[in-house]
Scaffold this motif. Structure first.
Motif, PDB file in Angstrom:
ATOM      1  N   LEU A 518       0.825  -1.207   0.000  1.00 19.60           N
ATOM      2  CA  LEU A 518       0.000   0.000   0.000  1.00 19.60           C
ATOM      3  C   LEU A 518       0.857   1.254   0.000  1.00 19.60           C
ATOM      4  CD1 LEU A 518      -2.839  -1.031   2.486  1.00 19.60           C
ATOM      5  CD2 LEU A 518      -2.957  -0.897  -0.008  1.00 19.60           C
ATOM      6  N   LEU A 519       1.971   1.235   0.710  1.00 17.38           N
ATOM      7  CA  LEU A 519       2.879   2.382   0.725  1.00 17.38           C
ATOM      8  C   LEU A 519       3.472   2.629  -0.658  1.00 17.38           C
ATOM      9  CD1 LEU A 519       4.736   1.782   4.121  1.00 17.38           C
ATOM     10  CD2 LEU A 519       3.146   3.646   3.600  1.00 17.38           C
ATOM     11  N   VAL A 520       3.894   1.553  -1.328  1.00 15.02           N
ATOM     12  CA  VAL A 520       4.467   1.684  -2.671  1.00 15.02           C
ATOM     13  C   VAL A 520       3.408   2.155  -3.659  1.00 15.02           C
ATOM     14  CG1 VAL A 520       5.413   0.374  -4.609  1.00 15.02           C
ATOM     15  CG2 VAL A 520       6.329   0.041  -2.314  1.00 15.02           C
ATOM     16  N   ARG A 521       2.205   1.651  -3.530  1.00 19.00           N
ATOM     17  CA  ARG A 521       1.128   2.007  -4.457  1.00 19.00           C
ATOM     18  C   ARG A 521       0.693   3.457  -4.290  1.00 19.00           C
ATOM     19  NH1 ARG A 521      -3.223  -0.198  -7.499  1.00 19.00           N
ATOM     20  NH2 ARG A 521      -2.336  -2.287  -7.315  1.00 19.00           N
ATOM     21  N   LEU A 522       0.641   3.932  -3.054  1.00 21.23           N
ATOM     22  CA  LEU A 522       0.016   5.221  -2.782  1.00 21.23           C
ATOM     23  C   LEU A 522       0.995   6.382  -2.632  1.00 21.23           C
ATOM     24  CD1 LEU A 522      -2.701   4.025  -0.233  1.00 21.23           C
ATOM     25  CD2 LEU A 522      -3.042   4.634  -2.636  1.00 21.23           C
ATOM     26  N   LEU A 523       2.225   6.120  -2.225  1.00 23.36           N
ATOM     27  CA  LEU A 523       3.145   7.214  -1.889  1.00 23.36           C
ATOM     28  C   LEU A 523       4.314   7.311  -2.862  1.00 23.36           C
ATOM     29  CD1 LEU A 523       3.518   6.933   2.002  1.00 23.36           C
ATOM     30  CD2 LEU A 523       1.907   8.326   0.698  1.00 23.36           C
ATOM     31  N   ARG A 524       4.754   8.545  -3.079  1.00 22.51           N
ATOM     32  CA  ARG A 524       5.996   8.801  -3.800  1.00 22.51           C
ATOM     33  C   ARG A 524       7.082   9.269  -2.841  1.00 22.51           C
ATOM     34  NH1 ARG A 524       4.043   6.306  -6.931  1.00 22.51           N
ATOM     35  NH2 ARG A 524       5.850   5.111  -6.283  1.00 22.51           N
ATOM     36  N   VAL A 525       6.690   9.657  -1.634  1.00 18.66           N
ATOM     37  CA  VAL A 525       7.631  10.101  -0.604  1.00 18.66           C
ATOM     38  C   VAL A 525       7.536   9.105   0.543  1.00 18.66           C
ATOM     39  CG1 VAL A 525       8.250  11.954   0.986  1.00 18.66           C
ATOM     40  CG2 VAL A 525       7.329  12.510  -1.282  1.00 18.66           C
ATOM     41  N   PRO A 526       8.643   8.476   0.928  1.00 24.41           N
ATOM     42  CA  PRO A 526       8.570   7.448   1.977  1.00 24.41           C
ATOM     43  C   PRO A 526       8.259   8.044   3.351  1.00 24.41           C
ATOM     44  CG  PRO A 526      10.863   7.896   1.383  1.00 24.41           C
ATOM     45  CD  PRO A 526      10.012   8.632   0.403  1.00 24.41           C
TER      46      PRO A 526
END
Length: 575
Positions: A518-526
């Motif tokens: 979900l983090l990879v799918r939704l975010l461009r900034v970690p």
């Protein structure tokens, strides 16, 4: 992977082309995408990847996008729509009719039919424009050529026109098509087309710009906002430009030049002298070095980052003019540059409300725009309503989108996506406001019109002796009813997606892997490691296990809870 070089237009090397750079390109040249879309872009080399987006007319086979289906609300009697309600009723009193409606020869409220007609069109064009706005947002979600719509959005903010002043949805639809047609073409062609577009002509009062009494609105804005920026022309240049544009106007949906209203005398403009017309003024403006700098810099700030040095702005302006104002060629250079992928350019753009809404649905893999929550209401609550820019200067950008209150509203939007309140949803198209509802209730209760429309709390005896020529509140009610009767209905549905299917399809077997997907799918900034761990802990607690295999029959709620937390984070607001 970011490149170390800022303000360098040298092309990125294939060695620097990664999944991360592909994701950045899709975020900025489009509205982001799914992991599969990013993977497809990353599999190309940088040149092909950029051209697949920039050259959308040649390289993209767009899906069959639905055309806008206009409601049956217009007839030609509305062409000369009065500027105000008093103008409508006073004109009808003089001539016996207005907007195709005659004054009653006898009986009560002889001007009521005219007043009803006036409010009908005010309501109808507003409601239809809302439908047009939703159609455009839907197009942004559906399209396989996202840069086309993102450029159209950019030019809408640059050549800002609002339906609030036009009061004609047909003109705003034509204007939108003008922007889209020329969005990635030649800026000179776009400038010429939008300057003769009926919406722009009405918005900037072209009809009032005549020989002997020039109106300076368009002459000023064409330099101040559209081409050069403040400080690069004189007041004399504005006056001379206004003289050159005299005679420009529109006959409903067509540009017309009225030679009788044109000042054909000699003008002195930006150092040039001649019997210039409007076309000459635009041509001279395009020769100015500052025009190249202004347009290139504005495109740069929208697609790359807010800050650039004066020297780099000049370099960009020179490139724009060397390319003869070819927008797609300029963007190709920009999207291939080391600067575009440098650290200050990545993950630093604050999404506008429209970008936030569209990118959310595209990242979830939706094929169409959900209409619950209402998309126009969402963007309005976040500060941006398509087709209603607040001023001729368009919208702000950057940090203006991120006040504490607006960040809270963005979190509310995230909640509505993950947990839509379908049962309590009410279609805003059918919400005329408290005053109209009050009058409607009184009329339905059998009250006489004058009494039904009194101020709330007023004594019924206040109507004694009143002889109305028309009743404005009643006309507002009747106009709304008629507009709604003729308006095409908008299907209402919430987003249909399954986070459970998405994480399982990605190969996730544990709560940790699900959160990471979900983090990879939704975010461009970690996000920071402690924040990531808090998400995992939340999902563990909700599911009662770390195994997705054990929880797969009931894990959707927990995944949506975590997704809501991710989408409410500051990092989600960045592209």
């Amino acid at each position: 992977m970011t490149t170390p070089c800022t303000e360098r237009l040298a092309p990125i090397s294939p060695a620097h082309w990664t999944r991360e750079t592909a994701a950045h390109l899709l975020e900025r040249a489009g509205f982001g995408g799914t992991p599969a879309e990013i993977d497809r872009l990353a599999a190309l080399d940088p040149v092909c990847a950029v051209r697949s987006l920039v050259g959308y007319h040649s390289y993209s086979v767009n899906v069959a996008l639905p055309t806008f289906e206009a409601s049956d609300i217009w007839d030609d009697s509305l062409v000369q729509f009065p500027v105000s309600r008093p103008a409508a009723t006073e004109g009808a009193e003089r001539t016996g009719e207005a907007m195709g409606v005659k004054v009653k020869p006898a009986g009560s409220r002889p001007l009521q039919p005219v007043t009803n007609r006036f409010f009908y069109w005010l309501r109808a064009t507003t409601l239809e424009t809302r439908r047009l706005s939703m159609w455009w947002l839907d197009r942004m979600v559906r399209t396989s050529a996202p840069l086309e719509e993102k450029l159209t959005l950019f030019w809408h903010g640059h050549f800002a026109v609002s339906e609030e002043k036009l009061r004609d949805v047909r003109k705003i639809a034509l204007y939108l098509e003008t922007l889209r047609t020329h969005a990635a073409g030649n800026f000179g062609d776009l400038l010429n087309a939008i300057s003769k577009d009926p919406a722009m002509l009405v918005f900037l009062d072209a009809a009032q710009n005549v020989k002997g009494a020039p109106n300076e609105n368009f002459g000023r804005e064409v330099m101040e906002l559209f081409t050069m920026g403040v400080g690069h022309y004189s007041e004399d240049d504005i006056r001379e430009a206004a003289r050159a544009f005299t005679g420009w106007g529109n006959d409903d949906l067509k540009f017309v030049f009225d030679r009788a209203k044109h000042d054909g005398g000699e003008k002195n403009f930006l150092g040039y002298t001649g019997a210039f017309n409007g076309d000459d003024i635009l041509r001279i403006i395009l020769t100015q070095r500052q025009t190249g700098i202004y347009i290139a810099s504005k495109l740069y700030r929208f697609f790359v980052r807010e800050d650039l040095s004066p020297a780099f702005a000049e370099e960009l302006g020179a490139l724009m003019q060397a390319l003869n104002y070819d927008i797609s060629a300029f963007l190709e250079e920009l999207f291939l540059s080391e600067d575009f992928y440098s650290q200050p350019s990545v993950g630093t753009h604050i999404k506008s409300p429209v970008e936030l809404l569209v990118s959310t649905y595209r990242k979830l893999g939706l094929a169409e725009l959900p209409t619950i929550p209402d998309p126009v209401s969402v963007t309005k609550s976040l500060g941006q309503v398509p087709l209603y820019p607040p001023t001729v200067a368009g919208w702000g950008s950057g940090r203006s989108w991120m006040t504490p209150g607006l960040l809270f509203e963005r979190g509310n939007f995230a909640k509505e996506v993950m947990f839509p309140n379908i049962i309590e949803f009410r279609d805003p198209l059918y919400n005329p406001g408290a005053e109209v509802r009050r009058v409607n209730a009184n009329i339905n209760a059998g009250m006489e019109i004058t009494k039904a429309t009194l101020e709330e709390g007023a004594s019924p005896s206040a109507t004694a002796g009143i002889q109305e020529a028309f009743n404005t509140r009643y006309a507002s009610l009747q106009g709304y009813n008629e507009a709604l009767r003729r308006l095409k209905p908008t299907p209402r549905f919430a987003a249909n997606f399954s986070l459970s299917q998405l994480v399982l399809a990605a190969g996730a077997e544990t709560t940790e892997a699900a959160v990471d997907h979900l983090l990879v799918r939704l975010l461009r900034v970690p996000i920071a490691p402690p924040a990531r761990q808090a998400l995992i802990d939340t999902l563990d607690a909700e599911l009662g296990t770390t195994s997705l295999l054990e929880a797969q029959t009931y894990m959707e709620y927990g995944l949506r809870l975590v997704a809501h937390m991710i989408m409410s984070a500051p990092q989600y607001q960045l592209a």
